[in-house]
Enzyme design. Structure first.
Site: not given
Length: 368
Positions: A196, A265, A294
């Protein structure tokens, strides 16, 4: 090929040499028989190698049975007439080798090498078989197509089996020590890694993704790309992980095919139900705790973990702020799998942290 009675003074010093057509036919026939014999052996050997992994490595009676049936079908064409044409001492190919054949980097590499071996052999059998029996060419063509399908099924089966067995999922973050950190975690038993990185230039991401994929596959771990289906295809990743704002799962599946893994997700029950209905192979559940990964997303808390434990029909990973200090609270809420970022990427000893997290997760009875 020169015709019988062909005159070539440079070779025969002016003497006309006549080759009997029947004798010439016999010579060609023996060559064809040797080609068929060698490739029947090659196909049968390759199929047996794959069959053994299905039987002992995957414990799949169904897959092992399919390869056994196919191997026996190939063997039915291996007649005594073809076997007697064999000339191993006179075969110049027995001494030929390639460095890539001397070692295999992983089970995946071993299986792919033998799939290629079988498919190439069947293609040879398809062509030369037309000279031997009117039905052999077509039979070998159909078997080759079946092997293509089985290759897709098996590689997908392996990925999904490993996904189900994986308890700990590392989602990477940009780091100057990315590769050594990931390898340290793999040494600790990690079997699932997601690359990521939303900021780095594509050229650098491509280079890092290739290295990570090689690293993961060297440890027989799954390698997933975050968001980018194109990057996943470019580096032959095992799948992608998609956020709620990313492309539809159906589109990703069309591009990636059935054999690769797709994750999604989710932050609530509605998103979970939708992801499963759309065909996600696994889902992320969270963020359980607030996390800088996040930004702006409120923590879902342990209630959503409890809901997932009761309602998810696919493998799921609790994610978001999970570390060695709170992992047991998440497990007690019903999680069997967790995904982590900082607790491994920022660990001084990633191998030991991985081993600890797995030791707690493995208190849960592993899935068969």
């Amino acid at each position: 090929m020169k015709e019988a009675g062909y005159y070539d003074g440079s070779i025969t010093n002016g003497v006309v040499v006549t080759v009997e057509p029947y004798s010439q036919h016999q010579q060609i026939q023996q060559v064809v028989y040797r080609i068929l014999d060698a490739n029947l052996d090659r196909a049968r050997e390759g199929l047996r190698i794959i069959e053994e992994w299905c039987r002992f490595g995957l414990n799949s009676a169904q897959l092992a049975g399919e390869f056994k049936h196919l191997r026996q079908e190939v063997a039915s064409w291996h007649t005594e007439e073809l076997r007697t044409a064999r000339d191993t001492p006179g075969d110049p190919g027995t001494d030929l080798s390639h460095p890539q054949e001397e070692q295999r980097s992983s089970i995946k590499a071993l299986l792919q090498a033998n799939f290629c071996r079988v498919e190439e052999a069947l293609r040879v059998l398809e062509e030369y078989g037309k000279l031997y029996h009117p039905k052999m060419g077509q039979a070998c063509k159909q078997m080759r197509y079946r092997v293509y399908s089985l290759e897709t099924d098996l590689m997908g089966y392996q990925r999904h089996q490993l996904l189900r067995r994986s308890r700990l999922y590392l989602v990477t973050s940009p780091s100057d020590t990315l590769l050594p950190t990931v390898e340290a975690a793999l040494k600790g038993g990690l079997t699932l890694v997601q690359y990521r990185d939303k900021e780095t230039d594509d050229a650098v991401r491509l280079e890092l993704a290739i290295k990570l994929r090689q690293l993961c596959h060297g440890y027989s771990a799954l390698f997933i790309i975050n968001d980018r289906v194109d990057l996943a295809l470019a580096v032959d990743a095992d799948g992608v992980h998609l956020g709620q704002q990313d492309m539809p799962i159906a589109t990703a599946r069309q591009l990636l095919g059935p054999q690769r893994v797709i994750g999604r997700s989710t932050t609530n029950a509605e998103e979970m139900r939708k992801a499963i209905a759309e065909g996600a192979d696994y889902i992320g559940v969270g963020p359980v705790y607030e996390t800088p990964t996040k930004v702006g997303k409120a923590a879902t808390g342990l209630d959503y973990v409890r809901y997932a434990a009761q309602n998810s029909s696919v493998p799921w990973f609790a994610i978001g702020g999970i570390d060695a200090n709170n992992v047991n609270d998440v497990i007690d809420a019903g999680a069997e799998r967790v995904a982590v970022v900082r607790s491994l990427m920022q660990a001084e000893q990633p191998t030991l942290v991985t081993q600890y997290l797995l030791s707690q997760l493995n208190r849960i009875k592993p899935e068969g």
